[in-house]
Enzyme design. Structure first.
Site, mmCIF file in Angstrom:
data_model
loop_
_atom_site.group_PDB
_atom_site.id
_atom_site.type_symbol
_atom_site.label_atom_id
_atom_site.label_comp_id
_atom_site.label_asym_id
_atom_site.label_seq_id
_atom_site.Cartn_x
_atom_site.Cartn_y
_atom_site.Cartn_z
ATOM 1 N N THR A 18 0.369 -1.335 0.276
ATOM 2 C CA THR A 18 -0.096 0.209 -0.220
ATOM 3 C C THR A 18 0.713 1.745 0.092
ATOM 4 O O THR A 18 2.326 1.313 0.707
ATOM 5 C CB THR A 18 -1.081 0.102 1.551
ATOM 6 O OG1 THR A 18 -1.376 1.385 1.054
ATOM 7 C CG2 THR A 18 -0.160 -0.122 2.491
ATOM 8 N N ARG A 19 0.475 2.308 -0.823
ATOM 9 C CA ARG A 19 1.230 3.686 -0.549
ATOM 10 C C ARG A 19 0.272 4.654 -0.506
ATOM 11 O O ARG A 19 0.193 5.570 -0.356
ATOM 12 C CB ARG A 19 1.895 3.941 -1.986
ATOM 13 C CG ARG A 19 0.678 4.494 -2.706
ATOM 14 C CD ARG A 19 1.194 5.078 -4.192
ATOM 15 N NE ARG A 19 0.054 5.179 -5.004
ATOM 16 C CZ ARG A 19 -0.221 4.965 -6.052
ATOM 17 N NH1 ARG A 19 -0.413 3.830 -6.214
ATOM 18 N NH2 ARG A 19 -1.328 5.441 -6.783
ATOM 19 N N HIS A 79 -7.841 2.064 3.861
ATOM 20 C CA HIS A 79 -9.854 2.646 4.391
ATOM 21 C C HIS A 79 -10.518 0.958 4.138
ATOM 22 O O HIS A 79 -9.815 -0.090 4.325
ATOM 23 C CB HIS A 79 -10.379 3.347 2.852
ATOM 24 C CG HIS A 79 -10.122 2.611 1.983
ATOM 25 N ND1 HIS A 79 -10.665 1.721 0.890
ATOM 26 C CD2 HIS A 79 -9.255 3.315 0.508
ATOM 27 C CE1 HIS A 79 -10.405 1.563 -0.649
ATOM 28 N NE2 HIS A 79 -9.609 2.384 -0.420
ATOM 29 N N HIS A 102 -9.480 -1.496 1.635
ATOM 30 C CA HIS A 102 -8.667 -2.669 1.597
ATOM 31 C C HIS A 102 -9.032 -3.401 3.324
ATOM 32 O O HIS A 102 -8.038 -4.659 3.203
ATOM 33 C CB HIS A 102 -7.589 -1.862 2.142
ATOM 34 C CG HIS A 102 -7.108 -0.905 1.196
ATOM 35 N ND1 HIS A 102 -7.022 0.688 1.349
ATOM 36 C CD2 HIS A 102 -7.131 -0.759 -0.361
ATOM 37 C CE1 HIS A 102 -6.260 1.210 0.118
ATOM 38 N NE2 HIS A 102 -7.056 -0.360 -1.043
ATOM 39 N N ARG A 114 -7.856 -4.494 -7.872
ATOM 40 C CA ARG A 114 -8.378 -3.824 -9.354
ATOM 41 C C ARG A 114 -6.851 -3.415 -10.441
ATOM 42 O O ARG A 114 -7.537 -3.610 -11.403
ATOM 43 C CB ARG A 114 -9.733 -3.306 -9.851
ATOM 44 C CG ARG A 114 -9.512 -2.129 -9.454
ATOM 45 C CD ARG A 114 -10.871 -1.372 -8.959
ATOM 46 N NE ARG A 114 -11.113 -0.287 -8.656
ATOM 47 C CZ ARG A 114 -10.868 0.798 -8.939
ATOM 48 N NH1 ARG A 114 -10.821 1.057 -10.726
ATOM 49 N NH2 ARG A 114 -10.874 2.170 -8.539
#
Length: 598
Positions: free
Chosen positions: A402-403, A407, A410, A496
Site C-alpha cells: 500500500t502507498r 480504508h 482494503h 483491480r
C-alpha cells in the site's frame, strides 16, 4: 509363471509404474540451440515446474557456468568442448545423486553432445529450433548484427557452425510455439520416459518452512566490521557517483536482499531481457529494470573493471560499485515496454526521462544505508520479517502493498486473506511517491491506529518497504509480488488497479499479468480481489460476487473525492473509512494548509 498386462492399463498407470521403478535415479535435460532461441527461458520454466512433481533440480546455465566453472576458456572448438565436458560432469553428478540437472548452453557440436548422452544415460535432449532470421530480428543485444559486421569473431550460427541434433527427444519451435506450449511438451516427454510423475499424480512435498527467496537465496550485500572500514577507506579515493532518490532506495533494497537474486545494478544483458521479456538473462521472472542512471559526463570518466564510490543524496559514501558494463539505453523503448506509454504525464515515464542518459551495471557492496531509516520500531529488511514470521510459527503469509491509508475496502480484502493464511504482512511503501500522495508519516499513524483497534495483534506484522514507487501497473504488480516473496510471503494481494495511475492501465490488467507465467516460476500465489464497497443491501462490505444491487446501493469514493472532502473540512463517511483514520487525515490536511499559509 507368465503374467499378462491388462489391455485396460492406462498410459498414466504405465508411466507411473515406470516412475516407481526408476525412483531414486536422476536425469539430465540438455537444452541446445542458437543464441536467443529461448533455452534459458524454457530451462527456467521447467526448473520451476519439476519440484511440483517431486523432483530436485539444479540448473546449469551456459553463461553462469562460464563465469564460475569455465572462467578463462575461450571459444575455440577445443575450449567449447572442454566447457561442455565440465557441464556434463557436474550434470552427471547431480543425476547420480537422484536429482535433475538442467543445462542451457549453446553446445554447438553434435559429437560432444552425443558424448554426454552416452556418459549420462538418462538424458533428454531439447532442441530449441528457431530460424536465424527470426533470431536476428528479435536480438535486443545486437549480437548477430555485430557478428555480421565482423565485430564478434567465432559467433555460432554466423562464422562458426551449429550442428543441430539428429534425434532429440523434443524439438521446440520457439518462433511459433509459446514457452508454455514448449514446457508442456517437454514435461509430456519426461513422463513418457518415466523420469517424472504424470501431472495426475502430483508429489509436491508439503512445505515445512517459509517460501524460499526468489532464485533460492536471500542476497546480503552489506559489509560489516573491519571489512567495512577498509572499504570505506578505499572508497575515499575512488571516483564518485551521487545517487538520486530512486537509486538510493534501489541500492538499499539490493543490499538487504529485497531484490534477490540481484547483487547489483543490472548489466545490459539483464536489462534488455527484462524490458523485452520480463525475465533476467538466466530466464528467471523479473519485470522491472533496476538500473543506475548517470549523466553522460559522469559516465565518461569511469573505466570498466574499476570500482566506483556510490554517494547518497546527502553526500555520504554508502557503497561501492564494481563497474562491468556501461551503455546508453533507448528510453522510448523502455518507457513503452515497462510503463505502456511514452507520455511524460505518467510519473514513471517522467522520472525515466529526467534520469541520466547512461546506465552503469555491476555488483554493489553497501557500507551504510543510503536513506536514514524512518520508524525504526518497524522492520525494513527481509531477514527481519522472515525471523518474525518464523518466531510466530507462520508458513502461509499474505503480503499487502500500500502507498495510501487503509480504508474499509482494503480492510475487507486483507481480512478475507487472513482467513486462509497464518498471518498478514502489512507492507507500506515509504520511499519516493508522486506529488499529492499522502506522506509516509501520516500513513504510518493511520496503519498503527487501525491495527491497534481493528486487527488481532498476533496475526499482523507491520513492516516497511523503503522503495520508490514506479506506477508501472501490471509490471509493478508482478515486481511487488516477487519482492514480497523475498520478505517471506507465500501469497500476495492484487487489486483491480495495482500500482496504476490515471488512465494508463485497464481494470484488472495487473491481475491478468500473473497468468502469463507458470505458478512455480513465480513461487508466490496471487490473491485476486474485485473492487470492494459498502453495500446498503447487505449492510456490510462486499464485492460484485457477494452483493446484489446497482451503483446506487454502493458507497465508495475515489482518492480525489476523499481529498476534496478533507480539504473542505469534512470526514469521509464511516462506510468508506474508519472515523479514527479519517480524523488523522483531516488533522494532517489542516496542518499542511496551515504550514503553507505561514
Amino acid at each position: 509363471m507368465a503374467y499378462c498386462v491388462p489391455e485396460a492399463l492406462t498410459r498414466a498407470e504405465r508411466v507411473g509404474e515406470r516412475y516407481e521403478m526408476a525412483s531414486g535415479e536422476g536425469f539430465v535435460v540438455w537444452f541446445t540451440g542458437l543464441s536467443g532461441s529461448g533455452k534459458s527461458t524454457l530451462a527456467a520454466m521447467l526448473a520451476a515446474e519439476l519440484p511440483r512433481r517431486g523432483v530436485h533440480v539444479e540448473s546449469l546455465d551456459g553463461d553462469v557456468v562460464r563465469t564460475h566453472l569455465s572462467k578463462g576458456l575461450g571459444f575455440s572448438r577445443e575450449d567449447r568442448d572442454t566447457n561442455i565436458r565440465r557441464i556434463g560432469f557436474v550434470a552427471r553428478l547431480v543425476a547420480r545423486s537422484g536429482g535433475c540437472a538442467i543445462t542451457a548452453a549453446i553446445s554447438p557440436y553434435r559429437d560432444i553432445r552425443d558424448e554426454q548422452r552416452r556418459a549420462i544415460g538418462r538424458f533428454c535432449e531439447v532442441y530449441c529450433e528457431c530460424p536465424i532470421e527470426v533470431l536476428e530480428r528479435r536480438d535486443a543485444m545486437g549480437l548477430y548484427a555485430r557478428a555480421r559486421a565482423g565485430e564478434i569473431k567465432g559467433f555460432t550460427g554466423i562464422d562458426d557452425p551449429y550442428e543441430p541434433p539428429r534425434s532429440p527427444e523434443v524439438v521446440v519451435h520457439t518462433d511459433r510455439e509459446s514457452p508454455r506450449e514448449g514446457v508442456a511438451r517437454i514435461l509430456a516427454k519426461l513422463e513418457e520416459l518415466g523420469y517424472v510423475r504424470p501431472a495426475a499424480q502430483p508429489a509436491e512435498p508439503a512445505r515445512t518452512g517459509l517460501v524460499p527467496p526468489h532464485g533460492g537465496e536471500l542476497v546480503d550485500r552489506f559489509v560489516r566490521g573491519e571489512t567495512r572500514l577498509r572499504l570505506l577507506e578505499r572508497a575515499a579515493g575512488l571516483p564518485r557517483v551521487t545517487l538520486d532518490e530512486r537509486g538510493a532506495s534501489d541500492l538499499e533494497l539490493i543490499g538487504n536482499g529485497a531484490y534477490s537474486p540481484l547483487k547489483g545494478f543490472m548489466t545490459s544483458r539483464d536489462y534488455l531481457r527484462v524490458v523485452h521479456e520480463r525475465r533476467l538473462e538466466s530466464g528467471l521472472v523479473w519485470s522491472i529494470p533496476i538500473t543506475l542512471a548517470v549523466p553522460g559526463e559522469d559516465a565518461g570518466r569511469l573505466s570498466l573493471g574499476s570500482e566506483v564510490a556510490l554517494a547518497a543524496p546527502d553526500g555520504r559514501v554508502v557503497g561501492v560499485l564494481e563497474l562491468v558494463d556501461r551503455w546508453t539505453p533507448d528510453k522510448d523503448i523502455e518507457a513503452r515496454d515497462v510503463y505502456g506509454t511514452t507520455d511524460v504525464s505518467h510519473p514513471g515515464v517522467a522520472s525515466l526521462r529526467s534520469s541520466g542518459d547512461v546506465y552503469l551495471g555491476g555488483e554493489v557492496w553497501l557500507v551504510d544505508r543510503p536513506v536514514v531509516p524512518q520508524f525504526p520500531e518497524h522492520p525494513r529488511d527481509p531477514a527481519a520479517t522472515r525471523a518474525a514470521f518464523e518466531a510466530r510459527g507462520w508458513r502461509r503469509v499474505v503480503g499487502f502493498q500500500t502507498r495510501n491509508p487503509i480504508h474499509r475496502a482494503h480492510e475487507h480484502i486483507t481480512k478475507c486473506a487472513l482467513e486462509i493464511t497464518d498471518g498478514l504482512l502489512l507492507h507500506p511503501l515509504v520511499g519516493a511517491t508522486k506529488a499529492g500522495d499522502i506522506p509516509a508519516d501520516v500513513r504510518m499513524r493511520c496503519y498503527e491506529l487501525l491495527l491497534e483497534k481493528y486487527y488481532p495483534a498476533d496475526r499482523v506484522v507491520l513492516a516497511l518497504y523503503p522503495a520508490a514507487m514506479r506506477y508501472a501497473g501490471p509490471r509493478e504488480a508482478l515486481f511487488h509480488a516477487l519482492v514480497r516473496k523475498n520478505y517471506g510471503c507465500s501469497h500476495f494481494i492484487v487489486g483491480r488497479d495495482h500500482a496504476g495511475v490515471g488512465h494508463f492501465y485497464g481494470t484488472y490488467d495487473a491481475q491478468r499479468a500473473f497468468d502469463d507465467f507458470l505458478p512455480g516460476e513465480l513461487g508466490i500465489e496471487p490473491l485476486k480481489f474485485e473492487e470492494a464497497f459498502w453495500s446498503t443491501v447487505v449492510g456490510g462490505m462486499a464485492t460484485d460476487k457477494t452483493a446484489p444491487g446497482g451503483p446506487e446501493t454502493r458507497i465508495t469514493l475515489s482518492g480525489t473525492q476523499v481529498r476534496e472532502l478533507l480539504r473542505a473540512g469534512k470526514l469521509p463517511p464511516p462506510e468508506f473509512s474508519r472515523p479514527e483514520v479519517a480524523q488523522i487525515l483531516l488533522s494532517a490536511m489542516r496542518e499542511r494548509a496551515h504550514d503553507q499559509a505561514a
